[in-house]
Design a protein around this motif. Structure first.
Motif, PDB file in Angstrom:
ATOM      1  N   TRP A 358       0.836  -1.209   0.000  1.00 25.70           N
ATOM      2  CA  TRP A 358       0.000   0.000   0.000  1.00 25.70           C
ATOM      3  C   TRP A 358       0.868   1.255   0.000  1.00 25.70           C
ATOM      4  O   TRP A 358       2.009   1.239   0.447  1.00 25.70           O
ATOM      5  N   HIS A 359       0.295   2.343  -0.472  1.00 27.85           N
ATOM      6  CA  HIS A 359       0.942   3.645  -0.294  1.00 27.85           C
ATOM      7  C   HIS A 359      -0.111   4.706   0.005  1.00 27.85           C
ATOM      8  O   HIS A 359      -1.317   4.438  -0.083  1.00 27.85           O
ATOM      9  N   SER A 360       0.355   5.878   0.381  1.00 30.83           N
ATOM     10  CA  SER A 360      -0.578   6.933   0.791  1.00 30.83           C
ATOM     11  C   SER A 360      -0.380   8.147  -0.119  1.00 30.83           C
ATOM     12  O   SER A 360       0.511   8.965   0.097  1.00 30.83           O
ATOM     13  N   PRO A 361      -1.233   8.278  -1.156  1.00 30.32           N
ATOM     14  CA  PRO A 361      -1.035   9.376  -2.113  1.00 30.32           C
ATOM     15  C   PRO A 361      -1.453  10.748  -1.573  1.00 30.32           C
ATOM     16  O   PRO A 361      -1.095  11.763  -2.165  1.00 30.32           O
ATOM     17  N   HIS A 362      -2.191  10.777  -0.471  1.00 26.89           N
ATOM     18  CA  HIS A 362      -2.677  12.087   0.007  1.00 26.89           C
ATOM     19  C   HIS A 362      -2.882  12.046   1.525  1.00 26.89           C
ATOM     20  O   HIS A 362      -3.518  11.137   2.047  1.00 26.89           O
ATOM     21  N   GLN A 363      -2.304  13.046   2.210  1.00 18.31           N
ATOM     22  CA  GLN A 363      -2.585  13.216   3.648  1.00 18.31           C
ATOM     23  C   GLN A 363      -2.806  14.695   3.886  1.00 18.31           C
ATOM     24  O   GLN A 363      -2.119  15.527   3.291  1.00 18.31           O
ATOM     25  N   GLN A 364      -3.739  15.009   4.718  1.00 16.65           N
ATOM     26  CA  GLN A 364      -4.071  16.427   4.928  1.00 16.65           C
ATOM     27  C   GLN A 364      -4.496  16.646   6.379  1.00 16.65           C
ATOM     28  O   GLN A 364      -5.262  15.856   6.930  1.00 16.65           O
ATOM     29  N   ARG A 365      -3.991  17.729   6.952  1.00 18.56           N
ATOM     30  CA  ARG A 365      -4.402  18.153   8.295  1.00 18.56           C
ATOM     31  C   ARG A 365      -5.282  19.374   8.176  1.00 18.56           C
ATOM     32  O   ARG A 365      -5.033  20.237   7.321  1.00 18.56           O
ATOM     33  N   PHE A 366      -6.264  19.480   9.016  1.00 20.61           N
ATOM     34  CA  PHE A 366      -7.079  20.696   9.105  1.00 20.61           C
ATOM     35  C   PHE A 366      -6.860  21.249  10.509  1.00 20.61           C
ATOM     36  O   PHE A 366      -7.035  20.527  11.494  1.00 20.61           O
ATOM     37  N   SER A 367      -6.466  22.510  10.592  1.00 28.17           N
ATOM     38  CA  SER A 367      -6.143  23.117  11.885  1.00 28.17           C
ATOM     39  C   SER A 367      -7.333  23.897  12.419  1.00 28.17           C
ATOM     40  O   SER A 367      -8.032  24.569  11.649  1.00 28.17           O
ATOM     41  N   PRO A 368      -7.544  23.876  13.735  1.00 27.76           N
ATOM     42  CA  PRO A 368      -8.587  24.730  14.312  1.00 27.76           C
ATOM     43  C   PRO A 368      -8.352  26.208  13.974  1.00 27.76           C
ATOM     44  O   PRO A 368      -9.289  27.010  14.011  1.00 27.76           O
ATOM     45  N   LEU A 369      -7.105  26.561  13.612  1.00 28.90           N
ATOM     46  CA  LEU A 369      -6.863  27.956  13.241  1.00 28.90           C
ATOM     47  C   LEU A 369      -7.545  28.309  11.916  1.00 28.90           C
ATOM     48  O   LEU A 369      -7.692  29.478  11.576  1.00 28.90           O
ATOM     49  N   GLN A 370      -7.971  27.289  11.169  1.00 34.07           N
ATOM     50  CA  GLN A 370      -8.763  27.547   9.948  1.00 34.07           C
ATOM     51  C   GLN A 370     -10.239  27.746  10.303  1.00 34.07           C
ATOM     52  O   GLN A 370     -11.062  27.959   9.420  1.00 34.07           O
TER      53      GLN A 370
END
Ligand SMILES: C[S@@+](CC[C@H](N)C(=O)[O-])C[C@H]1O[C@@H](n2cnc3c(N)ncnc32)[C@H](O)[C@@H]1O
Length: 384
Positions: A358-370
Motif C-alpha cells: 500500500w501507499h498513501s497518495p494524500h494526507q491532509q491536516r485541518f487546523s482549528p486555526l482555519q
C-alpha cells in the motif's frame, strides 16, 4: 433568573460534573429540577458550564479551586470582571467572597488549558501553532451547516435560511459549508433543516468528504458510521451505493430518519454482513477527539496515556480489517478529529510498514486555526 442566579446554577451543575457526571446529563438533571428556568436561562447556564469546562485548568487557578465555585469565579476574573459585584449573597447569588477564594495567575500550560502530559505531543504536532491552537480550543466552536446538494444549491439554502432569520457566511474549507453567524438556536426548528436542505456538520468534516475520490456508480462503506454524518455527506456527493456500519449498531439508529430527511439512501450493515470489493471505505475511527475539544471539553481532561494507547491499537485494527475488504483498485480513507501525530501520521506510517503493498497518495491536516475542528485525513491505495 438573574445573571447571579445563573452563576449559582452553573456552580451546582459544575460540581456534579466534577463529581463524575457527564456534562449533558448534569445539565438535563438541573433543567428538570428547575422548571422556573426559561429557555434563555437554560442556554445561559449551559454556556457558562461549557466555557468553564473548556478552560477548566486556568479558571480553577484564577478562582483558587477546582470546584464549581472556583471555576465560575475564575471565569469572571478571566473576563476582567469584578467577582465581588456578582458574588453578593443577595437573593440567589453565590455567597460573598472570602480568603479561600483568592486565585493564582494562570501561566504556561495552565493558561493554555493544556494537560501537562499532552503539551509535548501537541507541540510536536502543531509546531509554532501550538499556543495559538490551544488558545483557540479555549473558545466556543463556530456552528457549521452542510448544504445538502441532493436537495438545494448553496445559494438557495443560504437564502432559505436567511428568510427564517438564520444568517450564514460561506467557508473556504468546503464548498458545501456555511458558518452560522446569527440565530444558530433557530436551526433545528427551521424549515431549511427539517426539509433536509441543510445538516449540522463541522466544515472540516465536510472537507474530509470532499477529499475522497467519490464518483457516480461506486460502492462505498462508512466503516465507523456512528450517527451517519459522513455517510450522509458521501451520499449527497455523487450517485453512490452507500453502506453504513458501526461496531455498536445502536449508534446508527438515527440514520434511516436522517437519510429520509436528506432524500438519500443508506443501507445499514451488521459486522457479520459486511461485503467486500468496496470502491471507497471511509474509516472515521474512534480517537482522542483532540481536534474537537471545543465541542467536547470533558474529553480533554479525561484523556490519559493509557486510553490514547488503547485508541491507537483500535485504530490500527480497524485499518487492517478495512484494508481486507477494499476492491484491489479501491481507496481506503482514514480520518480522525485528532491533532496528535500518534493517531495520524504515525498511525499511517505504521500501517504502510505492516502493508508494504500500500501507499498513501494524500494526507491532509485541518487546523482549528482555519476555524473548524482539527481533523486529519489520509488516503491509502495499493501500489499498481
Ligand atoms: C468518530 S466516531 C464516528 C463519527 C461518524 N463517522 C460521524 O461522522 O458522525 C467513531 C465510531 O467508531 C465506532 N467504532 C469503534 N470501534 C469500532 C470498530 N472496531 N469497528 C467499527 N466501528 C467502531 C464507534 O462506535 C463510533 O461510533
Amino acid at each position: 433568573m438573574t445573571p447571579q442566579a445563573r452563576l449559582s446554577a452553573a456552580i451546582e451543575v459544575l460540581d456534579q460534573i466534577l463529581a463524575g457526571a457527564a456534562a449533558e446529563q448534569a445539565l438535563t438533571n438541573w433543567g428538570r429540577a428547575s422548571r422556573f428556568a426559561g429557555s434563555g436561562d437554560r442556554a445561559g447556564v449551559r454556556d457558562l458550564v461549557f466555557d468553564a469546562l473548556r478552560c477548566r485548568r486556568s479558571y480553577a487557578a484564577l478562582g483558587g479551586a477546582l470546584s464549581g465555585r472556583g471555576l465560575v469565579l475564575g471565569g469572571l476574573r478571566d473576563r476582567g470582571l469584578d467577582p465581588a459585584e456578582w458574588f453578593t449573597g443577595i437573593g440567589h447569588a453565590p455567597s460573598v467572597l472570602g480568603a479561600a477564594d483568592a486565585g493564582f495567575p494562570a501561566e504556561g500550560n495552565v493558561g493554555l488549558d493544556c494537560p501537562d502530559w499532552l503539551a509535548d505531543p501537541l507541540q510536536a504536532a502543531l509546531g509554532d501553532d501550538f499556543a495559538g491552537v490551544m488558545q483557540a480550543m479555549r473558545r466556543r466552536a463556530p456552528i457549521f451547516l452542510r448544504v445538502n446538494l441532493a436537495k438545494a444549491a448553496v445559494a438557495e439554502a443560504r437564502a432559505a435560511l436567511a428568510d427564517e432569520g438564520i444568517l450564514c457566511r460561506l467557508n473556504s474549507l468546503a464548498k458545501t459549508a456555511l458558518e452560522v453567524t446569527e440565530n444558530a438556536r433557530k436551526i433545528q426548528n427551521s424549515q431549511a433543516y427539517l426539509s433536509g436542505m441543510v445538516e449540522l456538520q463541522d466544515a472540516a468534516s465536510q472537507a474530509v468528504i470532499a477529499a475522497l475520490p467519490l464518483r457516480d456508480g461506486q460502492r462505498v462503506l462508512d466503516y465507523c458510521s456512528g450517527g451517519g454524518g459522513k455517510a450522509l455527506a458521501m451520499a449527497a456527493q455523487a450517485r453512490l451505493d452507500v453502506d453504513a456500519h458501526d461496531v455498536d449498531p445502536r449508534r446508527m439508529r438515527d440514520i434511516p430518519a436522517r437519510a429520509a430527511r436528506a432524500g438519500v439512501q443508506i443501507k445499514l450493515v451488521e459486522t457479520a454482513a459486511i461485503g467486500t470489493g468496496y470502491d471507497v471505505i471511509l474509516t472515521d475511527v474512534p480517537c482522542s477527539g483532540s481536534g474537537s475539544w471545543r465541542r467536547d471539553p470533558q474529553g480533554k481532561w479525561a484523556l490519559t496515556p493509557a486510553r490514547l494507547a488503547e485508541l491507537c491499537a483500535i485504530q490500527a485494527d480497524i485499518l487492517d480489517r478495512a484494508a481486507q475488504i477494499v476492491a484491489p483498485t479501491g481507496t481506503l480513507a482514514y480520518a480522525t478529529c485528532s491533532m496528535l501525530r500518534a493517531e495520524n501520521e504515525d498511525q499511517i506510517a505504521q500501517f504502510l510498514k505492516r502493508n508494504p503493498a500500500w501507499h498513501s497518495p494524500h494526507q491532509q491536516r485541518f487546523s482549528p486555526l482555519q476555524g473548524a475542528d482539527g481533523f486529519f485525513v489520509a488516503l491509502l491505495t495499493r501500489e499498481s
